[in-house]
Design a protein around this motif. Structure first.
Motif: not given
Length: 716
Positions: A498-503
């Motif tokens: 949720x912080x970086x948007x990374x999967x």
């Protein structure tokens, strides 16, 4: 066609029930020359839900449950005809013909003689026959309750809505149950127990790989003491799931052979007491080897002996098995054997051996007093062969010799597995040797020979957990957990930071594994392949069936090269493994695998050799036929491998010699780190070769020639 007489599960004891339930009575017993005989008590009879009112009803005659022939067949919608000259009755139902002749213990089933174990006769002028033969021949469901004295016979309620399954029927007799599923071929099948959960009872689950059904679940009501219902549905693409809802937790066993799956639920022989496994049956004792277990039935001793590392034997003392005295079935994977011995040959003792000696896991023996045969079931941990050896002098009897085939044992081997699960744009695809996670619409690498990574990876938990993280600009994933637990992967967790948007993909594996990651441009997905590395001493051979999926290869007269390649490659693998060679096959189904991807997988496996199997084609030239094999100029070992394989194809198969040839542009030759060869078995464009390739016999011989060439090269 090999006879498959499956076990009819009847009660293992004679019934004692008060005559007030259903009275016995004196009848005229026999055809023409009859005797007056008291027989009974009788069972009530319903056929297709209709109560049958007849002077002659189902009854146990001697040790056989018999029914009046005409009411049953006509009640099911069939016809009965009588031939007075031959004293025979002919039953016709759904295209099957069954002929009974008075005073004979055989019948004719679709022009083939079948043993009944009972002399067909009449009671008060009504022809009676064993109920089990009607079940064996016709698509009917049978339910018997010995306490209530009821027999119910109904047409099978299977809707014939599964592609690949021709029929389904059951026999329920008190606490024992027999399900038979008739298929159009021997599909790979998994059968296992599932614990009760989520308002579902404990059940036996079945997966049939290759069968197809439209969406929607069907339920066949059984209402028996062991099985409540049989349910089946579409589990996944090309997978049909079944469940047998159980009452309690009964034992079960199953056999898959001759296009038929049989699941038996109910009582089994009890295992020996703790501490007796190593001493059971080491040697037959002298003196009396017979033990009476019921009046009129004497059981003979069965002993066990381990003869060497790969061989175990069971000795049936005093029982000499000859043709016609037994039936034998072997499961498709060679790990289960069912031997049914007729009473006339002798009755082995009821026994249970829990051996686990490396050749045999368990042996169970049980006598069926109704059908008058003994069923011996042997389960083995590895593929075995069986030899039945009568002993005609001295201590006479029969040796059942089980010999384990030499098999691949490396930790990368994961045979006979098919598990395909999709969640959103993520597919877990584990078929046979190869396990891959496919990320559809996601690009995690750039390039082919040299890869640029758009992800980071971390190996955790001693190599049993792999975590891959990538920015969302390279693709997005559904979130959630994919539960697998198939012995290779436990679960796959899909998350978004949720912080970086990374999967984040976290793969929890059953054991430490290495991986390859590559984006496949042709199908717009990234494949993460999980493999268990081989050691140098494992001498692993990678077999690569060329093409697959959208890459069909050459096409002539509607025949796809990819299918020919796969058929030959699978047989090569089977032959090598039967000779103790460790193998890994790149694909076992019609899956797309990229060219560089194949090389990367072989390198990750740390394989010793790589053999790619193809078939050739020349446009507008039907006169060229023969075999050729390619190798890379930088590999002297690759050249030697190519040479011995071509030598076998030309000498063993008689193929025209088109030579071994350098080909440095072929990716699977330039990209592999071990000696490699690419085999062109024959020319699909050639008039002679194409005709040969279209025959299973030629493809099998070609596979044997390739396998022999590999064996020649590696010196095994």
């Amino acid at each position: 066609m090999r006879k498959f007489i499956a076990t009819i599960l009847l009660c293992c004891f004679f019934f004692s029930i008060s005559s007030s339930a259903v009275e016995a009575k004196t009848v005229k017993y026999g055809y023409i020359q009859y005797v007056e005989k008291e027989i009974g008590p009788y069972f009530s009879l319903t056929v297709n839900g209709n109560s049958v009112q007849s002077g002659v009803l189902p009854v146990i005659d001697g040790s056989c449950l018999t029914v009046p022939l005409r009411p049953v067949i006509e009640g099911l919608g069939g016809t009965i005809s009588w031939d007075g000259q031959t004293a025979s009755a002919t039953a016709l139902l759904d295209g099957n013909t069954l002929v009974f002749t008075m005073n004979r213990s055989t019948c004719i089933v679709n022009n083939q003689t079948r043993d009944l174990g009972y002399n067909v006769t009449t009671i008060d002028g009504v022809t009676v026959v064993p109920l089990d033969i009607l079940f064996d021949v016709f698509d009917i469901n049978v339910s018997v309750d010995s306490e209530k004295r009821t027999v119910s016979v109904n047409r099978s309620s299977y809707a014939k809505d599964v592609e690949g399954i021709k029929g389904m029927k059951f026999w329920s007799y008190d606490a024992e149950f027999d399900l038979r599923v008739m298929m159009d071929r021997d599909y790979k099948t998994d059968v296992f127990r599932v614990a009760a959960a989520d308002n579902l009872p404990e059940r036996i689950a079945v997966r049939i790989y290759g069968a197809n059904k439209k969406d929607g679940q069907q339920t066949i009501a059984v209402n028996g003491r062991s099985v409540q219902n049989v349910r089946y549905t579409r589990f996944d693409k090309d997978i049909v799931g079944m469940a047998l809802d159980l009452s309690g937790s009964p034992d079960f066993e199953y056999v898959m052979a001759n296009n038929r799956l049989q699941i038996t639920v109910g009582k089994k022989a009890q295992p020996p007491k703790e501490g007796t496994d190593s001493t059971v049956g080491e040697k037959a004792e002298s003196g009396n080897t017979e033990s009476p277990v019921q009046e009129g039935i004497v059981q003979k001793k069965m002993t066990y002996k381990k003869t060497d590392e790969r061989t175990s034997a069971l000795f049936l003392e005093g029982i000499v098995l000859q043709n016609g005295t037994y039936d034998l079935w072997k499961a498709a994977d060679g790990k289960k054997f069912v031997l049914e011995i007729k009473k006339s040959a002798g009755v082995p003792e009821e026994q249970f051996f829990n051996l686990k000696d490396g050749t045999i896991n368990t042996v169970s023996s049980r006598y069926n007093r109704i059908m008058e045969y003994t069923r011996i079931t042997v389960e083995t941990p590895v593929t075995c062969d069986i030899e039945i050896v009568p002993v005609l002098s001295g201590n006479v009897g029969t040796n059942l010799v089980f010999k384990a085939q030499p098999t691949a044992s490396g930790p990368w081997v994961n045979k006979n597995k098919k598990n395909i699960i999709t969640r959103g744009n993520v597919t877990y695809h584990s078929v046979g040797d190869r396990t891959a996670i496919l990320l559809n619409g996601v690009q995690l690498t750039e390039g082919s020979k040299t890869l640029t990574r758009y992800y980071t990876s971390a190996s955790l938990n001693g190599g049993k957990t792999l975590q891959i993280t990538f920015p969302s600009k390279y693709g997005s994933l559904s979130t959630g957990t994919i539960s697998v637990y198939d012995g290779t992967v436990n679960e796959i967790i899909l998350e978004k930071d949720s912080r970086t948007g990374n999967n984040i993909i976290t793969i929890h594996m059953a054991e430490p594994m290495v991986h390859t990651v590559i984006y496949r441009y042709d199908v717009n997905n990234t494949a993460i392949t999980l493999v268990k590395q081989a050691k140098k001493e494992d001498r692993l051979v990678v077999i690569d069936p060329g093409h697959g999926g959208k890459e069909v290869g050459a096409v002539y007269n509607g025949v796809y090269e990819k299918n020919l390649n796969l058929d030959i490659a699978l047989t090569v693998q089977e032959i090598l493994e039967s000779r103790g060679i460790n193998t890994y096959i790149i694909r076992e189904d019609d899956s797309y695998v990229g060219l560089y991807e194949r090389a990367y997988i072989a390198n990750a496996l740390n394989a010793s050799w790589f053999v790619s199997i193809h078939n050739n084609a020349l446009e507008n030239n039907s006169s060229v036929n023969g075999s050729m094999v390619f190798y890379h100029s930088a590999s002297t070992q690759g050249k030697a491998l190519a040479s011995v394989i071509l030598n076998r194809l030309t000498k063993d198969l008689g193929m025209p010699d088109r030579g071994i040839r350098v080909q440095n542009e072929y990716i699977v030759l330039q990209g592999t780190a071990m000696p490699s060869a690419l085999v062109e078995v024959a020319f699909m464009s050639g008039d002679i070769d194409f005709t040969l390739l279209c025959t299973a016999q030629f493809r099998a011989k070609a596979a044997e020639a390739i396998a022999n060439g590999i064996m020649d090269f590696i010196g095994r």
